[in-house]
Design an enzyme around this catalytic site. Structure first.
Site, PDB file in Angstrom:
ATOM      1  N   ASP A 118       0.844  -1.189   0.000  1.00 63.93           N
ATOM      2  CA  ASP A 118       0.000   0.000   0.000  1.00 63.93           C
ATOM      3  C   ASP A 118       0.882   1.243   0.000  1.00 63.93           C
ATOM      4  O   ASP A 118       1.995   1.215  -0.525  1.00 63.93           O
ATOM      5  CB  ASP A 118      -0.954  -0.051   1.205  1.00 63.93           C
ATOM      6  N   HIS A 160      -3.393   6.203   3.153  1.00 61.12           N
ATOM      7  CA  HIS A 160      -4.217   5.056   2.785  1.00 61.12           C
ATOM      8  C   HIS A 160      -3.717   3.777   3.450  1.00 61.12           C
ATOM      9  O   HIS A 160      -4.510   2.958   3.914  1.00 61.12           O
ATOM     10  CB  HIS A 160      -4.240   4.895   1.264  1.00 61.12           C
ATOM     11  N   ASN A 174     -14.037   0.363  -7.338  1.00 64.98           N
ATOM     12  CA  ASN A 174     -15.102   1.291  -6.967  1.00 64.98           C
ATOM     13  C   ASN A 174     -15.813   1.899  -8.161  1.00 64.98           C
ATOM     14  O   ASN A 174     -16.175   3.066  -8.163  1.00 64.98           O
ATOM     15  CB  ASN A 174     -14.511   2.408  -6.097  1.00 64.98           C
ATOM     16  N   SER A 184     -11.469  -0.641  -0.720  1.00 63.63           N
ATOM     17  CA  SER A 184     -10.193  -0.621   0.004  1.00 63.63           C
ATOM     18  C   SER A 184     -10.329  -1.134   1.423  1.00 63.63           C
ATOM     19  O   SER A 184      -9.364  -1.647   2.003  1.00 63.63           O
ATOM     20  CB  SER A 184      -9.647   0.811   0.075  1.00 63.63           C
TER      21      SER A 184
END
Length: 532
Positions: A139, A170, A262, A327
């Protein structure tokens, strides 16, 4: 993300079907590099040693020596790539891709009193274990100074973490969903005492991650021992370097979990790495338990978990706030998988993946669907789910993964039969989207007949290809000797090798059109009577 890409021959055989999607772009070749875009290059096996020094001198960066992957910046690509091609040193070349994290909203609000999602995923009456199977996040890095993680045990960095100013946001969000400890502050992760490992693939760039760093992170995780690897990121363009890294992770015993994406309210274009084989793909649900409008839909979705209005730790404000996206669904499943694997250490990574999805609570229309896969994550049900059939040869989706001379022979499983071992029995699983075929290298004794018998739970088929086959998939399949595809749960294939010498071949167990999945047993026997 800019998806321009070119691919050169020779390529790993398993990648040939995937390259059809790149054909229109492949002709761009050197002109693509000349525009100044970084390129990822995989060298051929024979050129890895001879070309490495020159690449380093030209300013190229080695991503991984074992896979012979290099990153060339735009200038180096423009000057060095034509020569590499001319010398036949390029296995494939592609433009560097940029992946985005799979979060859609980030609205600062006071920390909510309850983590509402815990009641939806079967955590009532179950207690998470102590440290066990690690969870690795690839990430944007983890802020280990955040109050949620400061002093947390079993928190490991696989490379330098660069959280300031936004690089760790994130990654810190995702890590808190997985493993925020029970420390009297903030929130509790799904698996609070998990061994948490982080690879920073953003290097300070926040929400945009380069494919070379993602590949390196997956490989670092896989080579640090088995773990559940979480990829809360995605792109609409498949990346060969990431697919190679995922294959090695699977071959060496890790479980890869990825966010579905998404784009559910924008037509759900296929996303990667979610759509790669052997990746457990996770959709998002909302507070009502329904699939969130933003959650991407596809046949590759395995299950769902809450992903709307999830409280996460923030590296920016050193606080907590709600955020939404697949996520945050993906790390819930990753944490649950590590929990189940720790509690049930006898399972393989593939069995854990099967347990997690088969034990899910069905949502919407009965049965598996493109929105939620098998349904909602249910940890309690997963802990009690029966042991699935082992599938020990994975990944064995095509010739190159079972041929000892193949470019993707990573699992190092032996051939199913050999000149000294002419009978064999094994078992496995097939899935139309995750694992559409299993390929086995077998020996055909001179002047004898070999019979393969497949017994499956639904319907399966068998095929035999000669050793000259480069692939057994789609239009790339060549040199087929026999194909048997009758209706029913038993298939029997017999091939008579009338030649005076024994030879290798590839036996393929696969699903006929219309069959979604099956478990099977496969037996091989040979006839002592001469072939006629």
């Amino acid at each position: 993300m800019d998806g321009a890409q070119d691919v050169d021959s020779p390529v790993p055989r398993l990648l040939l079907p995937a390259l059809a999607a790149f054909a229109a772009l492949a002709v761009a070749g050197p002109s693509t590099a000349a525009t100044g875009h970084p390129m990822l290059v995989r060298l051929t096996a024979g050129s890895a040693c001879t070309e490495s020094a020159a690449l380093v001198a030209a300013g190229a960066r080695e991503i991984d020596g074992k896979l012979r992957l290099w990153r060339l910046d735009g200038r180096t690509a423009a000057t060095a790539l034509p020569g590499l091609r001319a010398r036949g040193a390029v296995a494939f070349a592609q433009r560097e891709h940029t992946y985005e994290v799979a979060a859609v909203t980030d609205t600062p609000e006071p920390l909510q009193a309850e983590e509402w999602w815990l009641s939806q995923i079967g955590l009532e009456g179950v207690t998470p274990p102590g440290p066990g199977v690690p969870v690795t996040i690839v990430d944007s890095g983890l802020d280990v100074t955040h109050p949620e993680f400061a002093g947390r045990a079993d928190t490991l960095s696989l490379n330098a973490q660069e959280p300031a100013p936004v690089g760790g946001e994130h990654g810190t969000n995702v890590a808190s969903v997985i493993a925020a400890p029970i420390n009297g502050i903030g929130l509790a992760g799904i698996y609070p005492r998990a061994i948490l490992r982080s690879w920073d693939a953003a290097k300070g760039s926040g929400t945009r991650l380069e494919s070379s760093e993602i590949s390196a992170g997956i490989l670092a995780a896989a080579r640090s021992g088995k773990s559940v690897i979480n990829l809360s990121l995605g792109s609409d363009t498949p990346d060969l370097s990431i697919e190679l890294a995922v294959s090695e992770a699977v071959a060496t015993g890790s479980l890869v979990v990825a966010a579905s994406g998404n784009d559910g309210d924008r037509g759900s274009p296929l996303g990667y790495p979610a759509a790669f084989p052997h990746v457990t793909t996770v959709a998002a649900t909302d507070r009502s338990g329904a699939i969130a409008a933003f959650s991407s839909k596809s046949a590759y979705v395995d299950l769902a978990a809450p992903g709307d209005d999830i409280i996460v730790a923030s590296a920016l404000g050193r606080d907590w706030h709600p955020s939404s996206g697949t996520s945050f669904s993906s790390p819930m499943v990753a944490a649950a998988a590590a929990w189940v694997w720790t509690a049930r250490p006898e399972l393989t990574a593939g069995q854990v993946a099967e347990v997690i999805r088969r034990s899910a609570k069905d949502l919407g229309v009965p049965g598996r669907d493109n929105s939620s896969g098998f349904g909602m994550l249910n940890v309690a049900a997963a802990l009690a789910y029966p042991v699935p059939t082992r599938d020990p040869y994975e990944p064995n989706d095509d010739v190159d993964e079972v041929d000892p001379n193949g470019d993707r022979y990573l699992s190092k499983q032996p051939s199913l039969t050999t000149s000294s071992r002419l009978t064999a029995r094994t078992a496995g699983r097939l899935d139309a989207y995750e694992d559409a075929r299993d390929v086995f290298r077998v020996w055909l004794p001179a002047g004898r007949a070999v019979t393969a018998t497949l017994r499956s739970g639904t319907d399966g088929s068998l095929a035999l290809y000669s050793a000259a086959a480069t692939s057994v998939s789609g239009r790339y399949a060549t040199n087929r000797l026999v194909n048997v595809a009758t209706k029913g749960t038993v298939e029997r294939l017999t091939y008579r090798n009338t030649a005076k010498r024994g030879r290798w071949a590839y036996l393929v167990a696969k699903l006929p059109s219309g069959t979604l999945d099956a478990t099977y047993t496969l037996a091989l026997a040979w006839s002592r009577a001469p072939a006629t």
